[in-house]
Design a protein around this motif. Structure first.
Motif, PDB file in Angstrom:
ATOM      1  N   VAL A 236      45.706  37.311  37.467  1.00 40.62           N
ATOM      2  CA  VAL A 236      44.586  38.100  37.994  1.00 40.62           C
ATOM      3  C   VAL A 236      44.015  39.016  36.919  1.00 40.62           C
ATOM      4  N   ALA A 237      44.859  39.456  35.992  1.00 46.55           N
ATOM      5  CA  ALA A 237      44.354  40.239  34.860  1.00 46.55           C
ATOM      6  C   ALA A 237      43.474  39.374  33.966  1.00 46.55           C
ATOM      7  N   ALA A 238      43.869  38.105  33.782  1.00 46.65           N
ATOM      8  CA  ALA A 238      43.071  37.185  32.969  1.00 46.65           C
ATOM      9  C   ALA A 238      41.716  36.920  33.621  1.00 46.65           C
ATOM     10  N   GLN A 239      41.703  36.725  34.944  1.00 48.89           N
ATOM     11  CA  GLN A 239      40.445  36.510  35.648  1.00 48.89           C
ATOM     12  C   GLN A 239      39.546  37.739  35.541  1.00 48.89           C
ATOM     13  N   THR A 240      40.145  38.910  35.667  1.00 52.54           N
ATOM     14  CA  THR A 240      39.382  40.155  35.565  1.00 52.54           C
ATOM     15  C   THR A 240      38.836  40.347  34.150  1.00 52.54           C
TER      16      THR A 240
END
Length: 392
Positions: A236-240
């Motif tokens: 989710v950090a990568a998507q953000t």
């Protein structure tokens, strides 16, 4: 032109000014840049070489660590190697590097790394290609990641201490990453005179899952968002991360960042629009064979041994036959054995870092080994492509 060279630490004020003069000419700087660099690294961390009755060159040493197989191994980075142009070709550079390596060996330092301006010089003293330093680029309009699962928290007071814990989590899992020297952190968070610097935590302030540090630049060929440092710990950090960068598409044309030759972050992009802008390889030197092999981590699921025969023309304590026994992710070295894998200490570097597989090193004529030894080395030194985010 031959001379007797004298190696020593840097302390005398006149020597400091002479080294500043030499480095300014070597690296085409001025305006106090080299003096500021010496003060940042610390005078005590510089070494100089004398010949022909005067100081003819010097270098900087940065004691830090490097992550191999999930374990921190002490490593000394070498930077700002400079010889006055009138004394190049005299043997001063070789003498400087040889004496520095002997000092590191006496101090028990396992590894040394550097970025070469000329590879042949450092190969002569046992360095070889160890990993990559790569710059990537992508058009903001092509990112097309819209979902932003996590909030972004601006960091107003930028101090590198706030990033350490997150950085170390990523560094531990990244083959070749640095346990950074304080000077590298300091230069990373200090903006250049003509740039504005931005920093964000990815996630909540109490439980961030990454961070991004960047600056923005207007060039003749467009606007650029340059990521100076990043940590991504979750999907989710990568998507953000990508969603945040895509949101700049109305003002920014291109995003540039540093990553591995095989950057897994780009898998989140809808198309193969991210491109390697440039790449180079840094060099590694195994300074102490036994310490280097025993201190790094290895794949946890193997139990085997490798019979090595090492040749080191400079550091003779590395010469001879060694048995590397690996079990439970750790290695133990004993002297002796069959010497089934023969190589120079220089060729040990790309094997140690997993930059090249043993089979490919054998095909390139960099090592010789039995089928059993090649198979064991392939298991022992299996790992992801090694890289660094930092240039020093």
């Amino acid at each position: 032109m031959t001379a007797q060279f004298e190696y020593s630490t840097l302390a005398d004020p006149q020597d400091i000014q002479q080294l500043i003069y030499i480095l300014e000419q070597c690296f085409i700087t001025g305006g106090g840049g080299e003096e500021a660099y010496i003060n940042l690294i610390g005078v005590e961390n510089f070494r100089i070489i004398r010949g022909f009755g005067q100081l003819v060159g010097g270098l900087a040493t940065l004691d830090m660590g490097q992550w191999w197989g999930g374990v921190r191994v002490p490593m000394t980075g070498i930077a700002a190697v400079g010889i006055a142009p009138e004394y190049r070709g005299s043997g001063a550079a070789i003498a400087l590097m040889q004496q520095m390596l002997k000092e590191l060996y006496a101090r028990g330092i396992p590894l040394s790394a550097l970025y070469p301006s000329i590879q042949s010089l450092y190969r002569k003293v046992g360095y070889e290609q160890g990993g990559s330093w790569c710059n990537w680029e992508v058009s903001t309009k092509s990112i097309q990641v819209r979902e932003q699962p996590l909030p972004l928290q601006p960091i107003v007071s930028i101090n590198h201490q706030v990033f350490h814990q997150l950085y170390q989590q990523q560094a531990k899992l990244t083959h070749g990453y640095l346990d950074r020297h304080p000077a590298i952190w300091e230069r990373l968070i200090q903006p250049d005179e003509k740039e504005t610097f931005y920093a964000y935590f990815i996630g909540t302030k109490d439980q961030p899952e990454g961070y991004i540090l960047f600056s923005q630049h207007s060039k003749e060929d467009g606007t650029i968002l340059r990521i100076k440092d990043w940590v991504i710990l979750t999907v989710v950090a990568a998507q953000t991360f990508w969603s945040f960068l895509a949101s700049h598409r109305s003002q920014i044309d291109q995003v540039r960042w540093r990553s591995s030759v095989t950057d897994s972050l780009t898998l989140l992009l809808p198309e193969q629009t991210a491109k390697l802008k440039n790449t180079m390889r840094w060099l590694l030197r195994v300074v102490d064979v036994v310490k280097a092999l025993e201190m790094r981590g290895y794949p946890s699921g193997i139990e085997t041994e490798l019979h090595l025969e090492i040749q080191d023309n400079l550091l003779t304590g590395n010469n001879g036959k060694f048995i590397l026994s690996v079990a439970n992710g750790r290695g133990e070295v004993t002297k002796g054995g069959k010497g089934e894998l023969q190589l120079d200490v220089r060729e040990l570097a790309p094997l140690y870092t997993s930059l090249f597989a043993p089979y490919h090193l054998q095909i390139a004529g960099k090592l010789h080994g039995t089928e059993t030894a090649i198979s064991a080395a392939t298991q022992i030194f299996a790992g992801s492509s090694p890289w660094m985010a930092d240039f020093f």
